[in-house]
Design a protein around this motif. Structure first.
Motif, PDB file in Angstrom:
ATOM      1  N   UNK A   1     -15.271  27.442  34.095  1.00  0.00           N
ATOM      2  CA  UNK A   1     -16.595  27.857  33.630  1.00  0.00           C
ATOM      3  C   UNK A   1     -17.486  26.629  33.535  1.00  0.00           C
ATOM      4  N   UNK A   2     -18.675  26.705  34.097  1.00  0.00           N
ATOM      5  CA  UNK A   2     -19.550  25.522  34.167  1.00  0.00           C
ATOM      6  C   UNK A   2     -20.985  25.912  33.798  1.00  0.00           C
ATOM      7  N   UNK A   3     -21.798  24.874  33.562  1.00  0.00           N
ATOM      8  CA  UNK A   3     -23.244  25.036  33.501  1.00  0.00           C
ATOM      9  C   UNK A   3     -23.833  25.382  32.158  1.00  0.00           C
ATOM     10  N   UNK A   4     -23.040  25.539  31.114  1.00  0.00           N
ATOM     11  CA  UNK A   4     -23.576  25.974  29.843  1.00  0.00           C
ATOM     12  C   UNK A   4     -24.090  24.835  28.975  1.00  0.00           C
ATOM     13  N   UNK A   5     -24.728  25.253  27.862  1.00  0.00           N
ATOM     14  CA  UNK A   5     -25.223  24.333  26.835  1.00  0.00           C
ATOM     15  C   UNK A   5     -24.776  24.894  25.486  1.00  0.00           C
ATOM     16  N   UNK A   6     -24.479  24.019  24.567  1.00  0.00           N
ATOM     17  CA  UNK A   6     -23.950  24.405  23.269  1.00  0.00           C
ATOM     18  C   UNK A   6     -24.761  25.526  22.611  1.00  0.00           C
TER      19      UNK A   6
ATOM     20  N   UNK B   1     -29.311  27.154  29.832  1.00  0.00           N
ATOM     21  CA  UNK B   1     -28.857  27.791  31.072  1.00  0.00           C
ATOM     22  C   UNK B   1     -27.541  28.520  30.847  1.00  0.00           C
ATOM     23  N   UNK B   2     -27.330  29.622  31.540  1.00  0.00           N
ATOM     24  CA  UNK B   2     -26.116  30.409  31.319  1.00  0.00           C
ATOM     25  C   UNK B   2     -24.866  29.698  31.838  1.00  0.00           C
ATOM     26  N   UNK B   3     -23.775  29.881  31.131  1.00  0.00           N
ATOM     27  CA  UNK B   3     -22.480  29.411  31.627  1.00  0.00           C
ATOM     28  C   UNK B   3     -21.976  30.388  32.674  1.00  0.00           C
ATOM     29  N   UNK B   4     -21.424  29.877  33.741  1.00  0.00           N
ATOM     30  CA  UNK B   4     -20.983  30.717  34.859  1.00  0.00           C
ATOM     31  C   UNK B   4     -19.509  30.451  35.120  1.00  0.00           C
ATOM     32  N   UNK B   5     -18.736  31.526  35.169  1.00  0.00           N
ATOM     33  CA  UNK B   5     -17.320  31.413  35.522  1.00  0.00           C
ATOM     34  C   UNK B   5     -17.155  31.733  36.994  1.00  0.00           C
ATOM     35  N   UNK B   6     -16.664  30.771  37.733  1.00  0.00           N
ATOM     36  CA  UNK B   6     -16.470  30.954  39.172  1.00  0.00           C
ATOM     37  C   UNK B   6     -15.373  31.993  39.405  1.00  0.00           C
TER      38      UNK B   6
ATOM     39  N   UNK C   1     -22.881  12.292  36.925  1.00  0.00           N
ATOM     40  CA  UNK C   1     -21.800  11.938  35.996  1.00  0.00           C
ATOM     41  C   UNK C   1     -20.453  12.129  36.687  1.00  0.00           C
ATOM     42  N   UNK C   2     -19.628  11.100  36.728  1.00  0.00           N
ATOM     43  CA  UNK C   2     -18.344  11.214  37.439  1.00  0.00           C
ATOM     44  C   UNK C   2     -17.359  12.099  36.658  1.00  0.00           C
ATOM     45  N   UNK C   3     -16.528  12.827  37.384  1.00  0.00           N
ATOM     46  CA  UNK C   3     -15.481  13.638  36.752  1.00  0.00           C
ATOM     47  C   UNK C   3     -14.464  14.017  37.807  1.00  0.00           C
ATOM     48  N   UNK C   4     -13.265  14.413  37.367  1.00  0.00           N
ATOM     49  CA  UNK C   4     -12.219  14.908  38.251  1.00  0.00           C
ATOM     50  C   UNK C   4     -11.875  16.362  37.933  1.00  0.00           C
ATOM     51  N   UNK C   5     -11.541  16.614  36.682  1.00  0.00           N
ATOM     52  CA  UNK C   5     -11.126  17.943  36.251  1.00  0.00           C
ATOM     53  C   UNK C   5     -12.283  18.664  35.583  1.00  0.00           C
ATOM     54  N   UNK C   6     -12.404  19.988  35.853  1.00  0.00           N
ATOM     55  CA  UNK C   6     -13.389  20.780  35.135  1.00  0.00           C
ATOM     56  C   UNK C   6     -14.809  20.380  35.452  1.00  0.00           C
ATOM     57  N   UNK C   7     -15.603  20.182  34.392  1.00  0.00           N
ATOM     58  CA  UNK C   7     -16.979  19.737  34.565  1.00  0.00           C
ATOM     59  C   UNK C   7     -17.348  18.830  33.385  1.00  0.00           C
TER      60      UNK C   7
END
Length: 616
Positions: free
Chosen positions: A259-264, A269-274, A406-412
């Motif tokens: 799940x990505x893209x959300x804010x606390x 913006x809405x969180x979206x589950x791929x 922002x660098x990342x490997x896992x998740x977002x």
């Protein structure tokens, strides 16, 4: 003068050589039988005679109840298999015994203890001298695989002089380890972790009606983020994943989702589950405390198997009962109502002080909760009734979206999670919020990380499908989140337990109550408990903390749900604390399934000089 016991051993002597006419020796005889007295004298020339005296020691007139080693019909069984346990109870004393009962328990050790599980009991009528009675119980061993022992204990007759022989233990009974994992039931709904990676973990929710499992994994990225990557909420390395799928024959096969893209705590913006799975998991459990998670996350090249165990053991008994029921096919389909009385316990019969609502926290709240307005974020609740605490995890995002580079490997990189824990009373829990930082994915490594307190949460439940989370977090301020269940399978079990004790007759004395000491010439205590429909009698037990586990200080069978205790002298200063009492309903013949022991109610006794008032 010498005194010999029935075995021919000298146990006493008196060298009273100065007396010519008498000699005196006092001795307490500890067992029955014939004793020999041998005087030693100085004889004149020509005198003859016998100087041997035989004494016979008889036991005082009292019953002595003894149970033989219990016999179990099968020494190797499967989980949930029924066995028959039998034992002979005999009165080897010299007087008729009172009516009482024989209790059968299941122990992990050949030495019995108060924590052993009660399998059932049978009424034992009065026994004349040398009379015996065979007591039989058939019961399903709804336990996880392992080695057990069956104990049989006759509840002591209050006039017995010897209670050390009231219990006996069978030989080992092996509940065979199956090649198959244990069945998956709602008794597994809990927080799980790997001790080697403490600070990370899983929340597992089983939905029996739909044969589904939902899992959340709170962890960290595979590498610590660069020092210039910051977070307003939580730790910039936080990551979380969710997984869902079906289970069959003790194995859950799950798809992992990102799940990505959300804010606390925000809808935009809405969180979206791929919908395209991020990976896969296979989850199984060897028993109600241990399991394993096999995972494969091909996008980041990570796979492996993680051994897991429960964060707390409060709900293990509930799980074992459910697993045994499924294993023995005692139920065709386990519904959410399968949460048993064991987990909820028999609570003290007073309504908890909360908001004034009649709703009470209970283990059937162990579930995934969310606010539909911020779909993609949510909470997991775990209620530990024995501890009186709640553990909560909050899966969310930072208060602003991280920079695109922002660098990342896992998740977002926007993932954040918080945990909270604290006590509950009635419908309300007051929790402290913590931020765990510095971790690395599936690793025990913590780079200068800690578990920092960052705020508070008040979690209130209106009913079994709606609640409110009020938060006050240092970095984001105050707010509130209305929540509801993601899936409603466990609502019936919750509704059954949440009523608490509002309609139940009071128990007296209640836990931690102070009881009066000597009033007039007696100690007079009255114990009351709820009537049980269909009960023909009750077993009442009163004991102190230092009493041997196999012997009750007072044990009595009464016809009503009241016991009057009278003692003709004061309770001494050294015996004022550590008192417990309990009761159990009895039915005609063998005890029914619901004829189990109540919880142990505790109380202390007032010091005589304290002036504590006597009851009216």
């Amino acid at each position: 003068m010498y005194l010999e016991n029935p075995q021919g051993q000298v146990i006493g002597e008196n060298d009273d050589y100065q007396s010519s006419t008498q000699s005196r020796h006092e001795q307490v005889l500890e067992s029955t039988g014939k004793y020999q007295v041998w005087p030693t004298v100085f004889l004149k020339v020509g005198q003859q005679g016998s100087y041997q005296l035989t004494l016979t020691c008889n036991a005082p007139s009292a019953p002595d109840l003894v149970v033989e080693t219990p016999q179990v019909s099968d020494s190797q069984v499967r989980p949930g298999q029924s066995v028959t346990v039998s034992t002979n109870a005999s009165n080897t004393g010299s007087d008729t015994s009172q009516a009482t009962s024989v209790e059968f328990v299941l122990s992990r050790s050949p030495t019995l203890s108060d924590s052993d599980r009660v399998l059932g009991s049978s009424d034992l009528s009065t026994l004349d001298k040398d009379q015996s009675s065979q007591e039989i119980l058939s019961v399903a061993l709804n336990v996880t695989p392992g080695t057990y022992y069956v104990g049989s204990c006759v509840n002591a007759d209050t006039s017995e002089l010897n209670t050390s022989n009231n219990c006996a233990v069978s030989g080992p009974v092996t509940v065979e380890q199956s090649n198959e994992p244990i069945p998956i039931t709602p008794g597994l709904n809990d927080a799980w972790y790997n001790d080697a990676t403490n600070g990370q973990g899983f929340f597992i929710n089983v939905f029996p009606d739909s044969n589904q499992m939902f899992l959340s994994w709170f962890t960290f990225d595979t590498q610590r983020p660069p020092a210039d990557v910051t977070a307003q909420l939580g730790d910039p390395g936080h990551r979380w994943l969710t997984a869902s799928g079906t289970f069959e024959r003790g194995v859950a096969t799950l798809d992992v989702f990102l799940t990505t893209g959300g804010v606390f705590d925000a809808a935009n913006p809405p969180a979206v589950t791929n919908p395209v799975p991020y990976g896969s998991m296979i989850v199984s459990f060897s028993d109600c405390i241990h399991g394993e998670v096999e995972f494969d996350l091909p996008d980041i090249g990570e796979s492996g198997t993680i051994p897991i165990e429960r964060l707390a053991k409060d709900n293990v008994a509930d799980c074992e009962d459910q697993v045994g029921a499924v294993s023995s096919q005692a139920v065709a389909a386990l519904s959410a109502v399968a949460h048993t009385e064991a987990a909820a316990g028999s609570r003290s019969k007073t309504q908890a002080e909360g908001t004034g609502s009649s709703f009470n926290y209970n283990p059937s709240l162990n579930d995934a909760w969310y606010n539909p307005a911020t779909d993609g974020q949510g909470f997991f609740f775990n209620v530990f009734p024995d501890l009186g605490h709640v553990f909560l995890s909050w899966f969310t995002f930072d208060v602003t979206r991280p920079p695109a580079n922002t660098p990342f490997n896992l998740g977002e990189p926007g993932h954040r999670w918080l945990t909270a824990q604290g006590p509950f009373v009635g419908d309300t829990a007051q929790l402290k919020v913590y931020n765990t930082s510095g971790g690395v994915f599936n690793s025990g490594r913590l780079d200068s990380g800690d578990n920092e307190e960052v705020g508070t949460i008040t979690a209130i439940f209106e009913d079994c499908n709606s609640g409110l989370v009020r938060y006050d977090i240092d970095s984001v301020g105050q707010g509130e989140v209305p929540i509801e269940r993601i899936v409603r399978d466990t609502i019936p079990a919750c509704e059954q337990k949440s009523k608490g004790d509002e309609s139940v007759q009071a128990v007296q004395p209640q836990n931690k109550e102070l009881m009066a000491n000597l009033c007039g010439e007696h100690v007079d205590w009255t114990f009351d408990w709820p009537d049980e429909d269909g009960a023909s009698s009750y077993i009442f037990q009163l004991r102190r903390e230092d009493t041997l586990a196999t012997t009750s200080w007072v044990s009595a069978v009464v016809k009503t749900s009241t016991y009057e205790y009278h003692k003709g002298k004061k309770i001494p200063a050294g015996h004022l604390t550590g008192w417990t009492w309990r009761y159990k309903p009895m039915f005609t013949g063998l005890s029914k399934k619901d004829g189990s022991w109540s919880e142990d109610f505790t109380f202390d006794v007032a010091a005589l000089e304290s002036g504590y008032p006597c009851p009216d």
